[in-house]
Motif scaffolding. Sequence first.
Motif, PDB file in Angstrom:
ATOM      1  N   ALA A   7       0.867  -1.178   0.000  1.00  0.00           N
ATOM      2  CA  ALA A   7       0.000   0.000   0.000  1.00  0.00           C
ATOM      3  C   ALA A   7       0.902   1.227   0.000  1.00  0.00           C
ATOM      4  O   ALA A   7       2.101   1.134   0.279  1.00  0.00           O
ATOM      5  CB  ALA A   7      -0.870   0.001   1.253  1.00  0.00           C
ATOM      6  N   HIS A   8       0.352   2.373  -0.305  1.00  0.00           N
ATOM      7  CA  HIS A   8       1.079   3.632  -0.177  1.00  0.00           C
ATOM      8  C   HIS A   8       1.558   3.730   1.275  1.00  0.00           C
ATOM      9  O   HIS A   8       0.814   3.376   2.200  1.00  0.00           O
ATOM     10  CB  HIS A   8       0.136   4.785  -0.524  1.00  0.00           C
ATOM     11  CG  HIS A   8       0.785   6.113  -0.551  1.00  0.00           C
ATOM     12  ND1 HIS A   8       1.149   6.786   0.599  1.00  0.00           N
ATOM     13  CD2 HIS A   8       1.142   6.914  -1.591  1.00  0.00           C
ATOM     14  CE1 HIS A   8       1.700   7.939   0.263  1.00  0.00           C
ATOM     15  NE2 HIS A   8       1.711   8.034  -1.058  1.00  0.00           N
ATOM     16  N   PRO A   9       2.783   4.190   1.522  1.00  0.00           N
ATOM     17  CA  PRO A   9       3.297   4.249   2.906  1.00  0.00           C
ATOM     18  C   PRO A   9       2.388   5.003   3.884  1.00  0.00           C
ATOM     19  O   PRO A   9       2.219   4.565   5.026  1.00  0.00           O
ATOM     20  CB  PRO A   9       4.643   4.959   2.751  1.00  0.00           C
ATOM     21  CG  PRO A   9       5.062   4.674   1.343  1.00  0.00           C
ATOM     22  CD  PRO A   9       3.786   4.605   0.555  1.00  0.00           C
ATOM     23  N   ARG A  10       1.793   6.110   3.470  1.00  0.00           N
ATOM     24  CA  ARG A  10       0.894   6.863   4.359  1.00  0.00           C
ATOM     25  C   ARG A  10      -0.330   6.030   4.703  1.00  0.00           C
ATOM     26  O   ARG A  10      -0.787   6.015   5.834  1.00  0.00           O
ATOM     27  CB  ARG A  10       0.468   8.179   3.703  1.00  0.00           C
ATOM     28  CG  ARG A  10      -0.477   9.005   4.594  1.00  0.00           C
ATOM     29  CD  ARG A  10      -0.916  10.319   3.955  1.00  0.00           C
ATOM     30  NE  ARG A  10       0.216  11.162   3.631  1.00  0.00           N
ATOM     31  CZ  ARG A  10       0.668  11.395   2.395  1.00  0.00           C
ATOM     32  NH1 ARG A  10       0.065  10.860   1.369  1.00  0.00           N
ATOM     33  NH2 ARG A  10       1.706  12.163   2.195  1.00  0.00           N
ATOM     34  N   PHE A  11      -0.854   5.317   3.712  1.00  0.00           N
ATOM     35  CA  PHE A  11      -2.026   4.484   3.957  1.00  0.00           C
ATOM     36  C   PHE A  11      -1.660   3.294   4.849  1.00  0.00           C
ATOM     37  O   PHE A  11      -2.401   2.945   5.765  1.00  0.00           O
ATOM     38  CB  PHE A  11      -2.662   4.016   2.642  1.00  0.00           C
ATOM     39  CG  PHE A  11      -3.934   3.258   2.851  1.00  0.00           C
ATOM     40  CD1 PHE A  11      -5.057   3.903   3.354  1.00  0.00           C
ATOM     41  CD2 PHE A  11      -4.011   1.906   2.587  1.00  0.00           C
ATOM     42  CE1 PHE A  11      -6.244   3.204   3.577  1.00  0.00           C
ATOM     43  CE2 PHE A  11      -5.183   1.200   2.802  1.00  0.00           C
ATOM     44  CZ  PHE A  11      -6.300   1.851   3.299  1.00  0.00           C
ATOM     45  N   ALA A  12      -0.498   2.690   4.600  1.00  0.00           N
ATOM     46  CA  ALA A  12      -0.039   1.578   5.441  1.00  0.00           C
ATOM     47  C   ALA A  12       0.109   2.048   6.886  1.00  0.00           C
ATOM     48  O   ALA A  12      -0.257   1.324   7.828  1.00  0.00           O
ATOM     49  CB  ALA A  12       1.284   1.028   4.909  1.00  0.00           C
ATOM     50  N   GLU A  13       0.608   3.255   7.078  1.00  0.00           N
ATOM     51  CA  GLU A  13       0.757   3.829   8.418  1.00  0.00           C
ATOM     52  C   GLU A  13      -0.620   4.024   9.074  1.00  0.00           C
ATOM     53  O   GLU A  13      -0.802   3.743  10.259  1.00  0.00           O
ATOM     54  CB  GLU A  13       1.473   5.179   8.290  1.00  0.00           C
ATOM     55  CG  GLU A  13       2.108   5.686   9.546  1.00  0.00           C
ATOM     56  CD  GLU A  13       2.925   6.939   9.261  1.00  0.00           C
ATOM     57  OE1 GLU A  13       2.449   8.031   9.646  1.00  0.00           O
ATOM     58  OE2 GLU A  13       3.997   6.824   8.654  1.00  0.00           O
ATOM     59  N   LEU A  15      -3.379   2.326   8.408  1.00  0.00           N
ATOM     60  CA  LEU A  15      -3.893   0.998   8.752  1.00  0.00           C
ATOM     61  C   LEU A  15      -3.300   0.533  10.074  1.00  0.00           C
ATOM     62  O   LEU A  15      -4.014   0.045  10.955  1.00  0.00           O
ATOM     63  CB  LEU A  15      -3.560  -0.014   7.652  1.00  0.00           C
ATOM     64  CG  LEU A  15      -4.308   0.105   6.335  1.00  0.00           C
ATOM     65  CD1 LEU A  15      -3.712  -0.846   5.306  1.00  0.00           C
ATOM     66  CD2 LEU A  15      -5.793  -0.153   6.513  1.00  0.00           C
ATOM     67  N   SER A  16      -1.994   0.707  10.214  1.00  0.00           N
ATOM     68  CA  SER A  16      -1.304   0.293  11.435  1.00  0.00           C
ATOM     69  C   SER A  16      -1.818   1.058  12.653  1.00  0.00           C
ATOM     70  O   SER A  16      -2.098   0.470  13.695  1.00  0.00           O
ATOM     71  CB  SER A  16       0.201   0.507  11.256  1.00  0.00           C
ATOM     72  OG  SER A  16       0.876   0.159  12.433  1.00  0.00           O
ATOM     73  N   ALA A  17      -1.980   2.375  12.503  1.00  0.00           N
ATOM     74  CA  ALA A  17      -2.460   3.211  13.606  1.00  0.00           C
ATOM     75  C   ALA A  17      -3.871   2.819  14.039  1.00  0.00           C
ATOM     76  O   ALA A  17      -4.225   2.941  15.213  1.00  0.00           O
ATOM     77  CB  ALA A  17      -2.421   4.686  13.203  1.00  0.00           C
ATOM     78  N   THR A  21      -5.692  -4.929   9.898  1.00  0.00           N
ATOM     79  CA  THR A  21      -4.906  -5.797   9.029  1.00  0.00           C
ATOM     80  C   THR A  21      -5.810  -6.157   7.862  1.00  0.00           C
ATOM     81  O   THR A  21      -6.859  -6.765   8.058  1.00  0.00           O
ATOM     82  CB  THR A  21      -4.473  -7.075   9.772  1.00  0.00           C
ATOM     83  OG1 THR A  21      -3.725  -6.692  10.931  1.00  0.00           O
ATOM     84  CG2 THR A  21      -3.617  -7.949   8.883  1.00  0.00           C
ATOM     85  N   VAL A  22      -5.416  -5.723   6.675  1.00  0.00           N
ATOM     86  CA  VAL A  22      -6.208  -6.005   5.477  1.00  0.00           C
ATOM     87  C   VAL A  22      -5.303  -6.603   4.420  1.00  0.00           C
ATOM     88  O   VAL A  22      -4.089  -6.407   4.433  1.00  0.00           O
ATOM     89  CB  VAL A  22      -6.892  -4.733   4.911  1.00  0.00           C
ATOM     90  CG1 VAL A  22      -7.873  -4.135   5.914  1.00  0.00           C
ATOM     91  CG2 VAL A  22      -5.878  -3.700   4.480  1.00  0.00           C
ATOM     92  N   GLU A  23      -5.911  -7.343   3.517  1.00  0.00           N
ATOM     93  CA  GLU A  23      -5.184  -7.887   2.377  1.00  0.00           C
ATOM     94  C   GLU A  23      -5.050  -6.778   1.339  1.00  0.00           C
ATOM     95  O   GLU A  23      -6.044  -6.192   0.922  1.00  0.00           O
ATOM     96  CB  GLU A  23      -5.952  -9.063   1.780  1.00  0.00           C
ATOM     97  CG  GLU A  23      -5.332  -9.596   0.507  1.00  0.00           C
ATOM     98  CD  GLU A  23      -6.226 -10.571  -0.247  1.00  0.00           C
ATOM     99  OE1 GLU A  23      -5.806 -10.988  -1.341  1.00  0.00           O
ATOM    100  OE2 GLU A  23      -7.329 -10.890   0.235  1.00  0.00           O
ATOM    101  N   ILE A  24      -3.814  -6.490   0.953  1.00  0.00           N
ATOM    102  CA  ILE A  24      -3.565  -5.522  -0.123  1.00  0.00           C
ATOM    103  C   ILE A  24      -3.298  -6.321  -1.386  1.00  0.00           C
ATOM    104  O   ILE A  24      -2.479  -7.244  -1.382  1.00  0.00           O
ATOM    105  CB  ILE A  24      -2.329  -4.637   0.183  1.00  0.00           C
ATOM    106  CG1 ILE A  24      -2.464  -3.923   1.527  1.00  0.00           C
ATOM    107  CG2 ILE A  24      -2.090  -3.648  -0.958  1.00  0.00           C
ATOM    108  CD1 ILE A  24      -3.512  -2.856   1.599  1.00  0.00           C
ATOM    109  N   GLY A 108      -6.993   7.698   5.910  1.00  0.00           N
ATOM    110  CA  GLY A 108      -5.539   7.777   5.896  1.00  0.00           C
ATOM    111  C   GLY A 108      -5.043   8.994   5.138  1.00  0.00           C
ATOM    112  O   GLY A 108      -3.972   8.971   4.536  1.00  0.00           O
ATOM    113  N   HIS A 109      -5.823  10.062   5.188  1.00  0.00           N
ATOM    114  CA  HIS A 109      -5.493  11.282   4.445  1.00  0.00           C
ATOM    115  C   HIS A 109      -4.630  12.220   5.272  1.00  0.00           C
ATOM    116  O   HIS A 109      -4.608  12.143   6.503  1.00  0.00           O
ATOM    117  CB  HIS A 109      -6.780  12.014   4.043  1.00  0.00           C
ATOM    118  CG  HIS A 109      -7.686  11.179   3.217  1.00  0.00           C
ATOM    119  ND1 HIS A 109      -9.000  11.480   3.030  1.00  0.00           N
ATOM    120  CD2 HIS A 109      -7.482  10.022   2.527  1.00  0.00           C
ATOM    121  CE1 HIS A 109      -9.565  10.568   2.263  1.00  0.00           C
ATOM    122  NE2 HIS A 109      -8.668   9.675   1.952  1.00  0.00           N
TER     123      HIS A 109
END
Length: 165
Positions: A7-13, A15-17, A21-24, A108-109
């Motif tokens: 995923a885009h790093p900002r979006f991955a961050e 998701l983590s926050a 946990t999703v399938e990309i 995640g914006h």
Amino acid sequence: MSSTPQAHPRFAEALSAMGLTVEIRAFPDATRTAAQAAEAVGCELSQIVKSLVFEADGEPVLVLMDGASRVDVALVRAELGAQKVSRADAGLVREATGYAIGGVPPFGHVTQTTRVLADRGLLAHDVVWAAAGTPHTVFALAPEELITHARGSLVDVREQTAEVP
């Protein structure tokens, strides 16, 4: 499909926050349009979530709409109590979300205060697919969960067609 989709790093961050946990899924060809995404994923067009940015009286608003439908701008205007609503240009989309058109995820914006309207039609499915921050990546989530994480207000802003099933 890539063996290690990212995923885009900002979006991955994001998701983590959120503890998500999703399938990309990543695809070699862009999935910028709902039709391209549905074909790549192998799902119905209406299972794709379009994250569309509009400008309402000078403020960005994110509208989450199923891939088979169009947004009725008059309904968005009425929902917001706005005087003027129009599609945002690419610059405003990137400024408000941090992502380019074709890869905007539902959350995640960079701007966390953007109002989010989620069309009720998304609830017609058990699972929906949305962009994961790039034109080549998508993820799946239950629509209720997606709307909750996007801090969306459930509304009816889908353009009604003349056809009655």
